[in-house]
Write a protein that holds these residues in place. Structure first.
Motif, PDB file in Angstrom:
ATOM      1  N   GLY A 262       0.813  -1.203   0.000  1.00  0.00           N
ATOM      2  CA  GLY A 262       0.000   0.000   0.000  1.00  0.00           C
ATOM      3  C   GLY A 262       0.849   1.257   0.000  1.00  0.00           C
ATOM      4  N   PHE A 263       2.072   1.140   0.535  1.00  0.00           N
ATOM      5  CA  PHE A 263       2.959   2.300   0.579  1.00  0.00           C
ATOM      6  C   PHE A 263       3.330   2.749  -0.827  1.00  0.00           C
ATOM      7  N   TRP A 264       3.820   1.826  -1.662  1.00  0.00           N
ATOM      8  CA  TRP A 264       4.282   2.209  -3.000  1.00  0.00           C
ATOM      9  C   TRP A 264       3.122   2.455  -3.959  1.00  0.00           C
ATOM     10  N   CYS A 265       2.015   1.751  -3.761  1.00  0.00           N
ATOM     11  CA  CYS A 265       0.883   1.894  -4.685  1.00  0.00           C
ATOM     12  C   CYS A 265       0.062   3.152  -4.393  1.00  0.00           C
ATOM     13  N   PHE A 266       0.064   3.589  -3.120  1.00  0.00           N
ATOM     14  CA  PHE A 266      -0.771   4.734  -2.750  1.00  0.00           C
ATOM     15  C   PHE A 266      -0.015   5.812  -1.960  1.00  0.00           C
ATOM     16  N   ASP A 267       0.617   5.426  -0.831  1.00  0.00           N
ATOM     17  CA  ASP A 267       1.198   6.423   0.073  1.00  0.00           C
ATOM     18  C   ASP A 267       2.282   7.249  -0.590  1.00  0.00           C
ATOM     19  N   ALA A 268       3.207   6.578  -1.321  1.00  0.00           N
ATOM     20  CA  ALA A 268       4.298   7.309  -1.957  1.00  0.00           C
ATOM     21  C   ALA A 268       3.787   8.277  -3.017  1.00  0.00           C
ATOM     22  N   GLN A 301       9.469   7.823   6.820  1.00  0.00           N
ATOM     23  CA  GLN A 301       9.114   8.847   7.806  1.00  0.00           C
ATOM     24  C   GLN A 301       8.701  10.150   7.119  1.00  0.00           C
ATOM     25  N   ARG A 302       9.428  10.534   6.051  1.00  0.00           N
ATOM     26  CA  ARG A 302       9.089  11.768   5.340  1.00  0.00           C
ATOM     27  C   ARG A 302       7.701  11.676   4.710  1.00  0.00           C
ATOM     28  N   GLU A 308       0.408  13.160   7.330  1.00  0.00           N
ATOM     29  CA  GLU A 308      -0.268  13.414   8.609  1.00  0.00           C
ATOM     30  C   GLU A 308      -0.197  14.878   9.042  1.00  0.00           C
ATOM     31  N   HIS A 309       0.971  15.499   8.808  1.00  0.00           N
ATOM     32  CA  HIS A 309       1.162  16.853   9.325  1.00  0.00           C
ATOM     33  C   HIS A 309       1.431  17.892   8.237  1.00  0.00           C
ATOM     34  N   ALA A 319      -4.804  13.633   8.894  1.00  0.00           N
ATOM     35  CA  ALA A 319      -5.497  12.418   9.331  1.00  0.00           C
ATOM     36  C   ALA A 319      -4.473  11.469   9.940  1.00  0.00           C
ATOM     37  N   PRO A 320      -4.875  10.656  10.917  1.00  0.00           N
ATOM     38  CA  PRO A 320      -3.926   9.727  11.557  1.00  0.00           C
ATOM     39  C   PRO A 320      -3.299   8.785  10.536  1.00  0.00           C
ATOM     40  N   TRP A 321      -2.013   8.535  10.687  1.00  0.00           N
ATOM     41  CA  TRP A 321      -1.269   7.630   9.791  1.00  0.00           C
ATOM     42  C   TRP A 321      -1.367   6.205  10.319  1.00  0.00           C
ATOM     43  N   SER A 322      -1.641   5.242   9.412  1.00  0.00           N
ATOM     44  CA  SER A 322      -1.761   3.836   9.797  1.00  0.00           C
ATOM     45  C   SER A 322      -0.648   3.022   9.146  1.00  0.00           C
TER      46      SER A 322
END
Length: 533
Positions: A262-268, A301-302, A308-309, A319-322
């Protein structure tokens, strides 16, 4: 049976020199002459076998015969429509005339409809008041008699006019037949021993090859057509689009990773963790294993912080990070996940790290796409411009219909350079689509979580005579690029389109399930033309 029939033909020729008409032959196991077309087909097989050994010669004679149709067979059994109508009517003056409705109940709609007309024409029936009665006391069913004669002889003595009438009524059908005249050939013999087709080791050892008779080679015979493979239309269009990218100086990205986190497909990509695209009804998640290995902790972390911030000029999503959501494994929903991997690797020099080996081919000798201001040789922050593309499969949890599948192909392009603008993106899109043969292109503002500004791409479809959406594009957001380590003046263009839609347009396909899946025509794939945009 085949050898016995060949022996019969040879013995008959030995006795009579010529067989004038093969319809006079009585086949083994039968009592009547071979007058049917089926018998003559069997005889033809025996004649061809003997002809291949030069034992006989024969001529073919064609003959036209007639057979009864299904309706003709019913008339043969039950009588003609007009006879059946006449037979149920009362004699004139001997009963209540029968109304047309009563007649239909007696003989059926079809027989009543056809029989009335022909019975009136023959003078067999007449009207009396509102009903029908017999006009004559006796009749002869000539139609049934004609069909009986055709069933036994294949023709009629009455002549062609009657045959034409029966054909018009669809009671009989023409059937082509054939028979043969047979004569002795140069190698005639009453022996049916077959000539040898191969020279074997046993024949060489025994010496029997010296006296054996051999079958002649037929050097005119065509060989069996080779069953070569054929490229699927998707592969043909894929290769054409790939050549367009290579012609424009792009390098192909590695996209073999169907499973992403989910990190590479969405978060990044700066897609919020609460985005609907991440729901189960839109994305396929893995049940085992469920979670991915963590990415680089500093980069992670970045990314989590900007979500989140906020940061890099953005307020973030607040929004809170999961971590649970970020580490989930899934089937990638777009190849932009692979683009994110490559952009992170390309930014290695900008972060003060050594670039990985697999990025060398994408930046070696690269020059700026915007002119001297972005010349890679003058940069001291390690950035190198790049032009990348990919064409590969993606997966969406969608309801399948005529235009949607749960698995399809995405064509994606990425251009990274300094000070790129939206005008550069639009100009590049026009050039790219013109090479695909699409000259009329329009752009419409749109929303994407990871590009701003974003544009939907529409092209005019001459066959549909309307504008259709062909792709999506935009400029990657600073919240995506700067956490990777790119300098602030670096901009990245990104765009994508499906491979299936231009393929369907190119080959005139309106249902995607006839392009991919069990309904695909193998013959259609073999005969599909090469694609040229």
């Amino acid at each position: 049976m085949a050898e016995a029939l060949q022996k019969l033909i040879l013995d008959t020729l030995e006795a009579e020199t010529t067989i004038k008409d093969t319809r006079s032959l009585i086949l083994p196991g039968q009592a009547q002459p071979a007058s049917s077309n089926e018998d003559q087909i069997v005889i033809l097989g025996a004649l061809n076998s003997l002809l291949s050994r030069n034992m006989i010669q024969f001529e073919t004679h064609e003959v036209i015969t007639h057979v009864n149709t299904v309706e003709g067979g019913q008339i043969l059994k039950n009588g003609s429509h007009e006879t059946r109508v006449w037979s149920v009517l009362p004699a004139k003056g001997q009963g209540e005339p029968m109304t047309p409705a009563q007649l239909k109940r007696e003989v059926g709609d079809e027989t009543a409809k056809v029989g009335q007309g022909r019975a009136f024409k023959n003078g067999w029936i007449s009207k009396e008041g509102a009903g029908l009665v017999k006009a004559v006391s006796e009749i002869e069913d000539t139609t049934q008699k004609d069909l009986q004669e055709i069933a036994s002889t294949g023709t009629l003595k009455a002549g062609e006019n009657v045959l034409v009438d029966l054909r018009k009524r669809k009671l009989i059908a023409q059937k082509k037949g054939q028979w043969f005249t047979v004569q002795k050939g140069p190698q005639f013999s009453t022996s049916t021993a077959k000539p040898e087709t191969d020279l074997t080791a046993d024949m060489l050892v025994s010496g029997s090859w010296k006296t054996a008779t051999y079958k002649k080679y037929n050097f005119e015979a065509e060989g069996i057509p080779t069953a070569g493979g054929a490229l699927h239309p998707l592969l043909k269009v894929r290769e054409e689009i790939r050549n367009i990218f290579l012609e424009m100086g792009f390098a192909e990205m590695p996209t073999a990773s169907f499973v992403e986190s989910g990190f590479w497909c969405f978060d990044a990509l700066f897609v919020p963790q609460q985005h609907p695209a991440r729901d189960l009804q839109d994305t396929f998640y893995l049940s085992d294993p469920r979670h991915a290995l963590p990415p680089n902790p500093e980069y992670y972390q970045r990314v989590s912080t900007v979500h989140e911030h906020g940061g890099f000029g953005s307020a973030g999503y607040r929004a809170p990070w999961s971590h649970e959501e970020s580490s989930k494994l899934l089937l990638r929903t777009h190849t932009t996940a692979s683009s994110a991997h490559m952009l992170y690797k390309l930014a290695a020099r900008c972060r003060g790290e050594e670039p990985q080996d697999d990025t060398a081919e994408f930046t070696h000798g690269a020059t700026s796409t915007t002119g001297p201001k972005g010349d890679a040789g003058k940069d001291d922050d390690g950035f190198r411009p790049a032009k990348l593309f990919s064409i590969d499969r993606v997966f969406r949890n969608e309801t399948m219909d005529a235009t949607h599948l749960a698995e399809f192909h995405q064509v994606e392009g990425v251009v990274a350079d300094r000070d790129l603008t939206l005008a550069d993106l639009i100009g590049f899109m026009r050039v790219f689509f013109s090479k695909m043969g699409i000259e009329q292109v329009r752009f419409k503002p749109a929303y994407n979580p990871y590009t701003e500004p974003s544009l939907e791409i529409f092209a005019f479809h001459p066959m549909l005579n309307r504008w259709v959406e062909v792709g999506n594009s935009g400029m990657f957001r600073p919240e995506m690029l700067e956490p990777m380590g790119f300098p602030k003046d670096v901009r990245v263009h990104g765009w994508g389109l499906s491979l299936e839609r231009p393929t369907m347009i190119r080959y005139g396909i309106n249902n995607i399930r006839t392009l991919v899946g069990h309904k695909v025509s193998i013959e259609g794939i073999e005969n599909s033309p090469a694609v040229m945009f």
